[in-house]
Design a protein around this motif. Structure first.
Motif, mmCIF file in Angstrom:
data_model
loop_
_atom_site.group_PDB
_atom_site.id
_atom_site.type_symbol
_atom_site.label_atom_id
_atom_site.label_comp_id
_atom_site.label_asym_id
_atom_site.label_seq_id
_atom_site.Cartn_x
_atom_site.Cartn_y
_atom_site.Cartn_z
ATOM 1 N N ALA A 285 -4.597 1.021 -12.236
ATOM 2 C CA ALA A 285 -3.656 0.910 -11.305
ATOM 3 C C ALA A 285 -2.837 -0.435 -11.692
ATOM 4 C CB ALA A 285 -4.626 0.582 -10.223
ATOM 5 N N ARG A 288 0.318 -4.807 -8.283
ATOM 6 C CA ARG A 288 1.451 -4.780 -7.567
ATOM 7 C C ARG A 288 1.405 -3.624 -6.286
ATOM 8 N NH1 ARG A 288 3.479 -5.356 -12.289
ATOM 9 N NH2 ARG A 288 4.259 -7.053 -12.993
ATOM 10 N N SER A 289 0.416 -2.690 -6.639
ATOM 11 C CA SER A 289 0.201 -1.665 -5.305
ATOM 12 C C SER A 289 -1.151 -1.645 -5.022
ATOM 13 C CB SER A 289 0.737 -0.174 -6.095
ATOM 14 O OG SER A 289 -0.103 -0.186 -7.325
ATOM 15 N N LEU A 290 -1.846 -3.018 -5.001
ATOM 16 C CA LEU A 290 -3.152 -3.045 -4.394
ATOM 17 C C LEU A 290 -3.207 -2.538 -3.089
ATOM 18 C CD1 LEU A 290 -4.018 -6.690 -5.909
ATOM 19 C CD2 LEU A 290 -5.093 -4.474 -6.670
ATOM 20 N N ARG A 291 -4.515 -1.693 -3.098
ATOM 21 C CA ARG A 291 -4.833 -1.216 -1.503
ATOM 22 C C ARG A 291 -6.254 -1.599 -1.268
ATOM 23 N NH1 ARG A 291 -0.195 -0.816 -1.577
ATOM 24 N NH2 ARG A 291 1.169 0.958 -1.109
ATOM 25 N N ILE A 292 -6.442 -2.471 -0.528
ATOM 26 C CA ILE A 292 -7.968 -3.048 0.033
ATOM 27 C C ILE A 292 -8.419 -2.230 1.175
ATOM 28 C CG2 ILE A 292 -9.344 -4.953 0.334
ATOM 29 C CD1 ILE A 292 -8.180 -5.046 -2.512
ATOM 30 N N ASP A 293 -9.475 -1.600 1.005
ATOM 31 C CA ASP A 293 -9.958 -0.706 2.312
ATOM 32 C C ASP A 293 -11.555 -1.344 2.598
ATOM 33 O OD1 ASP A 293 -11.395 0.347 0.467
ATOM 34 O OD2 ASP A 293 -10.833 2.408 0.705
ATOM 35 N N ARG A 324 0.451 -10.668 -0.946
ATOM 36 C CA ARG A 324 0.528 -9.721 0.188
ATOM 37 C C ARG A 324 -0.813 -9.142 0.420
ATOM 38 N NH1 ARG A 324 5.404 -8.749 -3.150
ATOM 39 N NH2 ARG A 324 3.936 -7.267 -4.533
ATOM 40 N N MET A 325 -1.495 -8.861 -0.715
ATOM 41 C CA MET A 325 -3.034 -8.325 -0.470
ATOM 42 C C MET A 325 -3.889 -9.324 0.386
ATOM 43 S SD MET A 325 -6.445 -9.056 -1.361
ATOM 44 C CE MET A 325 -6.361 -10.137 -2.693
ATOM 45 N N LYS A 328 -2.861 -8.493 4.110
ATOM 46 C CA LYS A 328 -3.373 -7.227 4.573
ATOM 47 C C LYS A 328 -5.009 -7.133 4.854
ATOM 48 C CE LYS A 328 0.643 -4.548 2.635
ATOM 49 N NZ LYS A 328 1.108 -3.656 1.878
ATOM 50 N N ALA A 329 -5.631 -7.993 3.723
ATOM 51 C CA ALA A 329 -7.018 -8.311 4.008
ATOM 52 C C ALA A 329 -7.444 -9.596 4.054
ATOM 53 C CB ALA A 329 -7.579 -7.567 2.597
#
Length: 394
Positions: A285, A288-293, A324-325, A328-329
């Motif tokens: 990955a 820069r396109s981190l997605r934290i769920d 940014r991460m 969002k988190a």
């Protein structure tokens, strides 16, 4: 030899972390110095501390210290120490050393004098004409600091960062002891998610898994002092049995990701060698396109210091991605070790904590941006280190 003084050496800035580890093992009589922690214990610490120390460089046994600003003082002071309590008549005892701010600045000369003094001491004690030096190795370290001689025996052999799992090399790898220190400084525990989005060869993720598993980092290697007669093979076997029985079986949520696919094969190999292959999820990955769920996680990473990405300016994009991460988190915490002094400016806010650490010879800062603490974990997550012997027998 019921009360022995040990020296656990450490990179500058990690002395308090090493002391905290020792306290967790039950060795609370510690004194911290620049570059090492001194503590008292019985001889079984030869096994326990070597097996369990995650952030120390080596474990030494302290033979003594004394003022020495002449070669005569160095010789006589060394000769008077009870070397026979540890060294058998056939011991191999190479001598190495260093000198800092001392009149006796010639290290080769000091090594030679210490060697001769130990020879004279052992010849007199064993009433023999020669020392064959065909047995176990007792590496002697003479450290002269401000005209005080410190005489130590190396109990570890190879440095404690040599866990045995990292056999594939990557560009500018993070030493295992420093990686473990970053995880311990974050106060991460295995009930929380952990992400390293710039994982390289996976050292942070593997060390985190070892910590989360409560697995002794030295379990799969040998130590110089295992050949010493002062501690029986049975004592070493018992220490290893305690270590194996101390491991946890809970599922861990650790993700190691990197944009470089070739690095990810290193991660898988090292995780399997360390016995934590099932505990780390490996993903290709772009940071820069981190997605934290998930909630209450820790992002712990060692970004490239301008080399792997070609231009140092590109590091700013990484720091913005981290910012940014966190937006969002908001329950997550961020831990970044870097030599880049512009981190906070490019990240967009000051870190809650900073700690100066050395990555090899590179001076770095460990920036800590702290999110809220998660709900209190189950009681067993609060314990780490070897189980107490009385509990082990129950």
């Amino acid at each position: 030899m019921n009360h022995v003084t040990f020296i656990a050496t450490a990179a500058f800035g990690l002395e308090a972390v090493v002391a905290r580890e020792l306290h967790g093992m039950g060795y609370t009589n510690t004194t911290s110095h620049n570059g090492y922690v001194e503590f008292q214990a019985d001889a079984t610490a030869l096994a326990t501390a070597n097996l369990w120390l995650r952030t120390a460089d080596r474990l030494y046994l302290k033979m003594g210290e004394f003022a020495a600003d002449t070669f005569d003082q160095l010789f006589e002071g060394t000769k008077q120490l009870p070397w026979w309590e540890w060294l058998p008549v056939n011991a191999r005892f190479p001598v190495s050393g260093r000198s800092v701010d001392s009149v006796l600045h010639s290290v080769p000369a000091c090594q030679s004098i210490v060697k001769k003094a130990i020879v004279d001491s052992l010849l007199a004690h064993y009433q023999t004409a020669e020392l064959p030096e065909t047995g176990a190795t007792f590496a002697v370290q003479v450290v002269l600091i401000k005209d005080v001689a410190h005489l130590w025996l190396d109990t570890s052999g190879e440095g404690l960062h040599k866990r045995g799992y990292r056999q594939l090399t990557a560009t500018a790898p993070l030493r295992e002891t420093l990686a473990a220190a970053l995880v311990l400084l974050s106060r991460w525990q295995g009930h929380r998610p952990l992400l390293d989005p710039l994982c390289g060869s996976g050292t942070i993720a593997v060390e985190a898994a070892l910590i989360g598993r409560n697995r002794a980092p030295g379990l799969d290697r040998r130590f110089a002092s295992e050949e010493w007669p002062a501690l029986s093979p049975a004592a070493w076997r018992e220490a290893r049995e305690v270590a194996r029985s101390s491991e946890r079986t809970d599922a861990l949520d650790i993700v190691a990701s990197d944009i470089d696919k070739s690095m990810l094969s290193y991660v898988g190999y090292h995780a399997r060698k360390a016995g934590v292959g099932k505990d780390i999820r490996i993903e290709q990955a772009d940071v820069r396109s981190l997605r934290i769920d998930r909630d209450y996680g820790c992002l712990i990473t060692n970004p490239p210091y301008g080399e792997r990405m070609g231009h140092r300016d590109e590091l700013g994009d990484l720091y913005l991605a981290f910012a940014r991460m966190l937006r969002k988190a908001p329950t997550w915490s961020l831990f970044v070790i870097t030599s880049d002094t512009h981190f906070e400016k490019q990240f967009g806010r000051r870190a809650d904590k900073r700690r100066k650490l050395y990555n090899g010879r590179i001076a770095t800062q460990f920036y800590q941006v702290l999110g809220p603490m998660p709900p209190r974990p189950a009681e067993h997550w609060l314990r780490s280190g070897p189980l107490q012997r009385d509990k082990q027998k129950e």
